[in-house]
Design an enzyme around this catalytic site. Structure first.
Site, PDB file in Angstrom:
ATOM      1  N   SER A 130       5.655  12.503   1.592  1.00  0.00           N
ATOM      2  CA  SER A 130       4.475  11.904   0.945  1.00  0.00           C
ATOM      3  C   SER A 130       4.762  11.467  -0.487  1.00  0.00           C
ATOM      4  CB  SER A 130       3.353  12.949   0.929  1.00  0.00           C
ATOM      5  OG  SER A 130       2.332  12.560   0.045  1.00  0.00           O
ATOM      6  N   GLU A 132       2.865  11.967  -2.753  1.00  0.00           N
ATOM      7  CA  GLU A 132       2.386  13.046  -3.615  1.00  0.00           C
ATOM      8  C   GLU A 132       3.546  13.803  -4.245  1.00  0.00           C
ATOM      9  OE1 GLU A 132      -0.639  14.859  -4.672  1.00  0.00           O
ATOM     10  OE2 GLU A 132      -1.242  12.786  -4.491  1.00  0.00           O
ATOM     11  N   TYR A 154       0.212  21.217  -2.372  1.00  0.00           N
ATOM     12  CA  TYR A 154       0.529  20.313  -1.254  1.00  0.00           C
ATOM     13  C   TYR A 154       1.812  19.529  -1.558  1.00  0.00           C
ATOM     14  CZ  TYR A 154       0.340  16.079   1.636  1.00  0.00           C
ATOM     15  OH  TYR A 154       0.653  15.040   2.477  1.00  0.00           O
TER      16      TYR A 154
END
Ligand code: NAP
Ligand code: F7E
Length: 341
Positions: A130, A132, A154
């Site tokens: 991801s 992220e 996460y």
């Protein structure tokens, strides 16, 4: 006929990927967890269900053994960033260590890494990495070489999954790749994510079912694309002769405020009359800006996105208007409506 096993088959990407692989002639298996999983009826018709949970190693071994896949797509995760602060340990277990368990299941069933096994032979593995992981970004746009600086539990868990996938590739010759995907949305997006929260609220406010929409940081900037486009990139990655990691995104930046403006514009309302800023939706550490440099995917995979940002938001609003209007007329949803999210 190629065989694929998808974890996270009840999620947004799992559903689009299952449709795509079935259309490409694959036999598709989907891992579903839990005794009475309420999302079970989201599994696309034609997918063979196998029970299992990323928290349970033996169930993953059994699933791989049963499906005998040529390709495993690991899409399962706790994927909602704010939840990862409240359940940080569980996020590490599922989103982080779950990747290791899946890799181990593949290694155990296929014999990869044992003496005599040929490197690169056997099951191919896709990990859902991801954007992220880039978090507090060191450069704009971000590519496969950009330093990782995750800003949430996460993001940290995804970074572990990313590196353990690379490590298994380098250690055991496993054909394992990470797709570093930027935000991708659709009418099937979970209602907790900001685009869907906005499009659903705009539709419901238009229909008189809701009065206001409470949001956090409107200045956050993301690179948003259409999920249906992104699952094509996943398959293309596993079809390459040489395993490598790929960034996938549109290269265009928009703010949460842009999403709000387009969504309310689509239903003919002024967003200023309905949006309330609520500090409970502001994160302890924010990812301010993400933007993909997908040159490698565009050149090596010949992948290009087909849906523009504005069209994506309008597509989601239109779907939410239709769905909300149906629910207004029939308050108890039919199984068909459940399946359609
Ligand atoms: P999603 O809609 O939230 O789906 C998550 C899936 O994970 C669901 O099918 C869920 O199953 C499953 N799951 C959760 N915990 C599990 C467990 N312990 N064992 C087995 N399955 C479990 O996510 P998505 O948007 O499709 O994203 C797919 C993947 O890509 C995720 O790994 C996400 O982190 C990653 N990703 C997403 C984006 C994006 O913008 N969408 C961008 C980059 C990366 P239940 O139905 O049982 O809950
Ligand atoms: O937030 C801001 C929030 O939750 C986007 C996941 O799929 O993409 C997703 O993670 C932005 C953030 O997605 C609200 O602060 C403002 O800056 O839609 P989101 P995300 O956190 O970017 C990545 C690539 C993944 O991998 C993840 O799995 O919107 N924001 N107000 C809000 N966000 C939410 N959810 N709700 C608000 O009220």
């Amino acid at each position: 006929m190629r065989r694929a096993l998808i974890t996270g088959v009840t999620g947004q990407d799992g559903s689009y990927l299952a449709e795509h692989l079935l259309a490409e002639g694959y036999q598709v298996w989907g891992l579903v967890r839990g005794q009475a999983n309420p999302h079970r009826d989201r599994v696309i018709e034609g997918v063979r269900v196998v029970e299992g949970d990323l928290l349970d190693q033996s169930s993953l071994v059994a699933a791989v053994d049963r499906a005998q896949p040529d390709e495993v797509y690991n899409l399962a995760a706790i994927s909602y960033v704010p939840m990862s602060w409240h359940q940080a340990e569980l996020t590490a277990e599922v989103t982080g260590l779950g990747v290791l368990r899946m890799l181990e299941a593949i290694r155990m069933v296929s014999g990869i890494g044992r003496a005599g096994a040929s490197p690169g032979a056997g099951i191919r593995f896709y990990q859902a990495s991801s954007s992220e992981m880039f978090g507090k970004v060191s450069e704009v746009p971000q590519n496969e070489a950009t330093t990782l600086h995750p800003r949430s539990p996460y993001g940290v868990a995804k970074a572990y999954g990313h590196f353990i996938t690379r490590n298994y590739r380098e250690s055991f010759g496993l054909h394992a790749v990470s797709g570093i995907l930027f935000n991708h949305e659709s009418p099937r997006r979970g209602r907790e994510f900001v685009t869907r929260k906005i499009t659903l609220s705009a539709a419901r406010i238009k229909l008189g079912l809701q009065r206001e929409l409470r949001l956090g940081n409107l200045d956050a900037v993301r690179d948003w694309g259409f999920a249906g486009d992104y699952v094509r990139a996943m398959r293309l990655m596993l079809a390459q002769d040489r395993p490598a990691d790929y960034v996938v995104g549109t290269g265009h930046m928009h703010s949460v405020r842009d999403v709000v403006r387009i969504a309310f514009d689509t239903v003919g309302l002024d967003w200023h009359d309905h949006v309330v800023i609520d500090p409970q939706f502001v994160r302890p550490a924010e990812v301010e800006l993400l933007c993909a440099d997908s040159t490698r995917a565009r050149v090596e995979l010949r992948w290009t996105p087909t849906v523009e940002f504005e069209d994506l938001i309008r597509m989601m609003v239109t779907a939410d208007l239709e769905r909300s209007a149906r629910e207004q007329q029939t308050p108890v949803a039919t199984p068909q409506e459940h399946r359609a999210w």
